[in-house]
Write a protein that holds these residues in place. Structure first.
Motif, PDB file in Angstrom:
ATOM      1  N   ALA A  56      59.990  72.746   9.859  1.00 27.23           N
ATOM      2  CA  ALA A  56      59.485  74.124   9.818  1.00 27.23           C
ATOM      3  C   ALA A  56      60.585  75.117  10.182  1.00 27.23           C
TER       4      ALA A  56
ATOM      5  N   TRP B  35      62.106  78.068   7.841  1.00 25.73           N
ATOM      6  CA  TRP B  35      62.137  79.470   8.261  1.00 25.73           C
ATOM      7  C   TRP B  35      63.557  80.020   8.442  1.00 25.73           C
TER       8      TRP B  35
ATOM      9  N   THR C 231      51.614  77.276  12.395  1.00 25.50           N
ATOM     10  CA  THR C 231      51.617  76.477  11.171  1.00 25.50           C
ATOM     11  C   THR C 231      51.044  75.104  11.489  1.00 25.50           C
TER      12      THR C 231
ATOM     13  N   GLU D   9      50.685  72.567   5.941  1.00 28.99           N
ATOM     14  CA  GLU D   9      51.559  73.564   5.332  1.00 28.99           C
ATOM     15  C   GLU D   9      52.995  73.055   5.248  1.00 28.99           C
TER      16      GLU D   9
END
Length: 343
Positions: free
Chosen positions: A147, A151, A198, A202
């Motif tokens: 993640a 990002w 999150t 996802e």
């Protein structure tokens, strides 16, 4: 009674007791490591169906993380264990004598990153400089790193702390951490005073899917193929029962109570947690998407990511020997035989 005869009797008793102890040890030698993940087979575990199917006494041991399970399996203390795809990939990369016998769950929303209320985190960029707790080398650790990469956040700019689920709950309550990526029952507890940032559902769409699996020591599987097949059969049948009618499964309060007892999850959360993962049937297990090929690719991809993150030293050329389809095939055959015998 002469001293000689008395000595002979004592010796005979000692031998008999020794044989009894040895037999008892052999009978109780199967030790299985489970975790507090909410999944349908917890009902079968609570009902003693594994013992009934195998005719073997089982010592069930609860662990908090996959890395702890891997350590116990590697030492020989545990024969069968429940682990996530990240610790499994790490263990295979270390060439431990194990093989995957069942994909227990394709993880979705059952694992998530939650930020604490008052932490000042409203969006992913706000994670920089914050303290995030996660069990190291777990599926949530892998998902967190994936993640952050998605990002565009340098993991070195975030304080990632290694804590077990129970430790995460305690640290959260003290206000020692700003966020955590974890599973239930810790997940449900931190959600009470936090916001979802999150979930693994996802993260999977970003190219980093995770799964849980049952693994076995290779030497145990070679010597006890029937036990492994029956273990896989019972697990697969539990998944099939849930998949056939999920609403009826959770509407049965006895099922929910058994899951709660073994996991510590809140009863009200069980339906949502079960829905947060997909539990493959025996037929799906043997397909090219899973043990028939897909699981090997997933382990390879996970290992490559872990190597990139400096979590493993090497990536093997082939992870095929760490995944076996023969046990689910034997389990499916045993399941068909059980159905035919019941008619």
């Amino acid at each position: 009674m002469t001293n000689t005869r008395r000595a002979s009797i004592v010796q005979a008793l000692a031998i008999a007791l020794g044989l009894f102890a040895t037999a008892g040890s052999a009978f109780a030698q199967v030790r299985i490591a489970y975790q507090t993940v909410v999944e349908p087979a917890k009902v079968a575990q609570a009902d003693g169906l594994y013992e009934k199917a195998t005719g073997q006494a089982i010592e069930w041991r609860k662990f908090e993380s996959g890395s702890e399970v891997i350590t116990a399996v590697a030492s020989g203390d545990i024969q069968i264990g429940y682990v996530g795809s990240s610790p499994l990939a790490a263990a295979a990369s270390r060439e431990l004598p194990i093989e995957t016998i069942l994909v227990a769950a394709e993880i979705g929303s059952a694992e998530a990153l939650v930020v604490r209320n008052g932490s000042g985190i409203a969006k992913p960029a706000d994670l920089v400089g914050k303290k995030i707790a996660v069990p190291f080398v777990s599926t949530t650790h892998y998902s967190l790193l994936a993640a952050l990469k998605h990002w565009g956040i340098d993991a070195k700019k975030v304080s990632i702390i290694n804590l077990r689920p129970t430790e995460i709950t305690a640290a959260w309550q003290r206000g020692d951490i700003d966020a955590a990526y974890v599973w239930d029952p810790a997940l449900g507890k931190i959600k009470e005073n936090g916001k979802l940032l999150t979930s693994s559902a996802e993260v999977a769409t970003w190219g980093a899917p995770t799964f849980d699996a049952w693994i076995v020591r290779r030497d145990f599987a070679q010597k006890n193929p029937e036990f492994v097949a029956q273990f896989v059969r019972i697990t697969g049948e539990a998944y099939a029962a849930y998949r056939k009618d999920a609403k009826a499964f959770v509407a049965n309060q006895a099922n929910v109570d058994k899951i709660v007892k073994l996991t510590g999850a809140a009863a009200a959360d069980v339906p949502e947690l079960l829905a947060g993962s997909k539990f493959p049937t025996l037929a799906e297990q043997a397909s090219p998407a899973l043990l028939g090929g897909g699981t090997v690719k997933a382990l390879t991809d996970t290992a490559k990511f872990l190597k990139e993150q400096g979590k493993v030293d090497k990536v093997l050329a082939d992870y095929g020997s760490y995944v076996s389809v023969k046990h689910v095939q034997a389990a499916a055959k045993a399941s068909d035989q059980a159905v035919a015998a019941a008619r």
